[in-house]
Scaffold this active site. Structure first.
Site, short mmCIF file in Angstrom:
data_model
loop_
_atom_site.label_atom_id
_atom_site.label_comp_id
_atom_site.label_asym_id
_atom_site.label_seq_id
_atom_site.Cartn_x
_atom_site.Cartn_y
_atom_site.Cartn_z
N ASP A 97 0.87 -1.18 0.00
CA ASP A 97 0.00 0.00 0.00
C ASP A 97 0.91 1.23 0.00
OD1 ASP A 97 -2.24 1.56 -0.04
OD2 ASP A 97 -3.16 0.73 1.77
N ASP B 147 -3.65 7.20 -3.73
CA ASP B 147 -5.01 7.66 -4.04
C ASP B 147 -5.52 8.62 -2.96
OD1 ASP B 147 -4.76 5.24 -2.49
OD2 ASP B 147 -6.92 5.06 -2.48
N GLY C 67 -11.70 3.77 0.87
CA GLY C 67 -12.50 4.71 1.67
C GLY C 67 -13.64 4.05 2.45
N1 GUN Z 1 -6.45 1.20 3.19
C1 GUN Z 1 -7.70 1.32 3.67
N2 GUN Z 1 -8.44 2.13 2.87
C2 GUN Z 1 -7.63 2.55 1.87
C3 GUN Z 1 -7.82 3.40 0.73
O1 GUN Z 1 -8.89 3.94 0.48
N3 GUN Z 1 -6.74 3.56 -0.09
C4 GUN Z 1 -5.52 2.96 0.16
N4 GUN Z 1 -4.51 3.16 -0.70
N5 GUN Z 1 -5.33 2.16 1.23
C5 GUN Z 1 -6.38 1.96 2.07
#
Ligand code: GUN
Length: 617
Positions: A86, A121, A188
């Protein structure tokens, strides 16, 4: 993404990464590269196929960054399977702005060898105004466009944002599907998951799924609670990630398939828990903090994998719907969400199979609103001169079928049977789900057949078996198909043992059979030729490349990548005609996917062939 098994939008699939394949639905446990709660070996033993970690934390921690740059991400984490990273978006949502930018964040992930890298994002929260959520969608689009060159080298995740606004979720899903992102997380949603706002999640997930490319995996960011996973999979989610197994453990909370329990309230360690043979309850409760967190995290992750195994098994046997329906009763928020799902039945119908392997359980009025309930009531509209069925032409259940057939044949009115809360055309008595259902005994009493105008003389106004197969042909292949297929010189073979229709011949040749398992028609090549002549254009057809047609003519399956065009109305498990580019019929077989999916999937079998043009020599 390759489709292997299905039940509506739920699927068992497979996607490939540079470090191996993942079978979906599946979960990526969150690993904090700084704090290792559970050894990787224990996680692997539970069946962990892939994991997710945070590139932002790695990049901000000098020792981790250096090791990742030098030896690669997999060596840093100590896992040689697929690893997703992430970007730091979630940290920016929790802690405010992060110090890195989108392009260098993606470059870093690709450079250290991440199997799926995530753009930075914009997190849209459920409280966002439409304007704020719209900004999140548009800026996230700009950011996926910005890293286009990386998408050619690597799997890039393009999150779908848009808060609780369906138009924005739909737009975001379309943008990401058309972008070079190969992996689509729904973002989100953590606040909604934490607050059990499952009904809103149903809207978000279904809107995102129905507007996404079916060939790309759908991931639910943060959705790893076993209570909601089955429902999410039913709505089309393929992947989850979860930090909850550790978070709950730190709070002395244990995950169970239907909810969460406090350790201090518990008396028994469940027999299936990996802790059962290792600790007594009092030993578990008195472990020191670090050891206790590890033990509870192990239990929690085990519960998640156990639930995922059950969900996959349910898809294979096509009983996930029933599983979710009964599980919905375990919490009012789930029940509310289940009711919300039923509002989408029409939208889900195109992806709903003509029949399932499993019987249909008819419990209550909700069953009538499932996609199968809606389909069976829509089928009434295929009748000529359809009018919403007047009561006096309805037959009470429990009458001797022979008697029903007899009065049907002495009249020309439309007959229906009560089927739970629905009225079903009498001609569908053997077709899924009517005969293949297990139904609670809730039969309306007020129907009467006595007013039906019956000609008591020996005159037979019509033949039930003929009307039945004509009706089925109209339902399966379009209006007019019944009369075209089953016109003159028809002979209907009825089984002496079961009294059921088996085959239909025209001029001595079999043109269709009635399938024992679902009560629908299967066409032979002769039958398929009649349908082809009747309906022109692409109707009922899957048009394949010249090369594919040669193989299909010999009985080999149709693969998605060789489909040039197909009827968008195809529903999974119905019979389709396989034609070459010049519209020559080469085979007839069973569609494994809907018309839309046939255009979107790029790998795997789309049609299995039942009859074909040539004998292989
Ligand atoms: N982890 C939990 N929600 C999100 C999100 O909306 N975007 C990203 N990149 N990681 C997340």
């Amino acid at each position: 993404m390759e489709l292997l098994h299905r039940e509506g939008l739920a699927r068992i699939g497979r996607f490939r990464t540079p470090h191996g394949e993942v079978e979906t639905p599946n979960i990526m446990p969150v690993i904090n590269p700084n704090i290792r709660t559970l050894p990787i070996e224990i996680m692997k033993r539970m069946g962990m196929q892939c994991l997710i970690t945070n590139s932002y934390i790695i990049r901000r921690t000098p020792e981790l960054k250096e090791k990742a740059m030098k030896d690669g991400l997999h060596s840093l984490v100590g896992f040689d399977g697929p690893i997703m990273t992430d970007s730091g978006t979630f940290q920016s949502y929790v802690y405010g702005d992060v110090e890195f930018h989108n392009t260098d964040t993606v470059k870093f992930q690709v450079d250290i060898g991440s199997d799926i890298s995530t753009i930075l994002d914009i997190f849209s929260t459920p409280e966002n105004s439409n304007e704020e959520a719209s900004y999140a969608v548009e800026e996230t689009k700009r950011r996926i466009d910005e890293v286009e060159s990386y998408c050619e080298r690597s799997n890039i995740a393009g999150p779908i944002q848009g808060s609780v606004y369906s138009e924005l979720r739909a737009r975001s899903a379309k943008i990401m599907s058309q972008s070079p992102a190969s992996y689509l997380p729904i973002g989100g949603v953590v606040p909604l998951l934490e607050q059990y706002r499952y009904s809103e999640l149903v809207d978000i997930i279904l809107t995102s799924k129905l507007n996404s490319d079916f060939s790309k995996p759908i991931h639910l960011f943060g959705g790893g609670h076993p209570m909601f996973m089955g429902m999410a999979v039913l709505l089309g989610v393929d992947m989850f990630d979860s930090a909850s197994y550790v978070k709950y453990a730190k709070d002395d909370r244990l995950l169970f398939p239907e909810g969460t329990r406090d350790l201090k309230e518990l008396t028994e360690i469940p027999i299936w828990s990996p802790l059962h043979d290792r600790f007594s309850m009092s030993e578990l409760k008195s472990l020191e903090r670090g050891e206790k967190t590890q033990a509870l995290a192990e239990h929690n992750l085990f519960t998640i994998y156990m639930e995922l195994g059950e969900i996959r098994e349910r898809i294979r046997e096509q009983t996930l719907w029933q599983y979710v329906e009964s599980k919905a009763r375990s919490h009012p928020a789930l029940m509310q969400a289940f009711r919300r799902i039923l509002a989408y039945s029409e939208k889900v119908l195109p992806y709903t199979e003509l029949y399932r392997k499993s019987p249909f359980f008819y419990f209550d009025e909700f069953s009538a609103k499932t996609p199968y309930g809606v389909r069976i009531s829509n089928m009434g509209k295929f009748r000529e001169n359809y009018v919403s069925i007047p009561k006096r032409f309805c037959l009470p259940a429990g009458l001797d079928p022979k008697f029903i057939h007899e009065i049907y044949e002495k009249s020309t009115v439309n007959f229906s049977f009560p089927f739970g809360d629905l009225m079903v055309p009498a001609e569908l008595e053997e077709s899924y789900p009517v005969q293949q259902s297990i139904i609670c005994n809730r039969i309306p009493e007020h129907y009467s057949w006595k007013n039906v105008d019956i000609d008591e003389g020996a005159v037979t106004a019509r033949q039930f078996p003929l009307e039945k197969i004509r009706f089925l042909a109209d339902v399966q292949f379009g209006q007019g198909s019944g009369k075209a297929l089953f016109s003159e010189n028809i002979k209907i073979d009825i089984s002496k043992n079961t009294g059921r229709i088996r085959t239909v011949r025209k001029n001595g040749e079999i043109i269709a059979t009635m399938r024992a398992h679902d009560g629908y028609l299967a066409l032979t090549m002769e039958g398929a030729k009649i349908i082809k002549e009747l309906h022109k254009g692409i109707k009922n057809r899957v048009r394949v490349t010249e090369d594919s047609a040669k193989f299909n003519a010999l009985g080999k399956s149709v693969f998605y990548q060789f489909i040039k065009e197909c009827d968008p109305q195809i529903i999974p498990y119905n019979d389709v005609l396989v034609v070459d580019p010049q519209d020559n019929l080469v085979a007839v077989g069973r569609a494994l996917a809907s018309g839309r999916e046939m255009r979107e999937y790029k790998k795997g079998i789309a049609v299995t062939i039942n009859h074909h043009q040539k004998n292989s020599s």
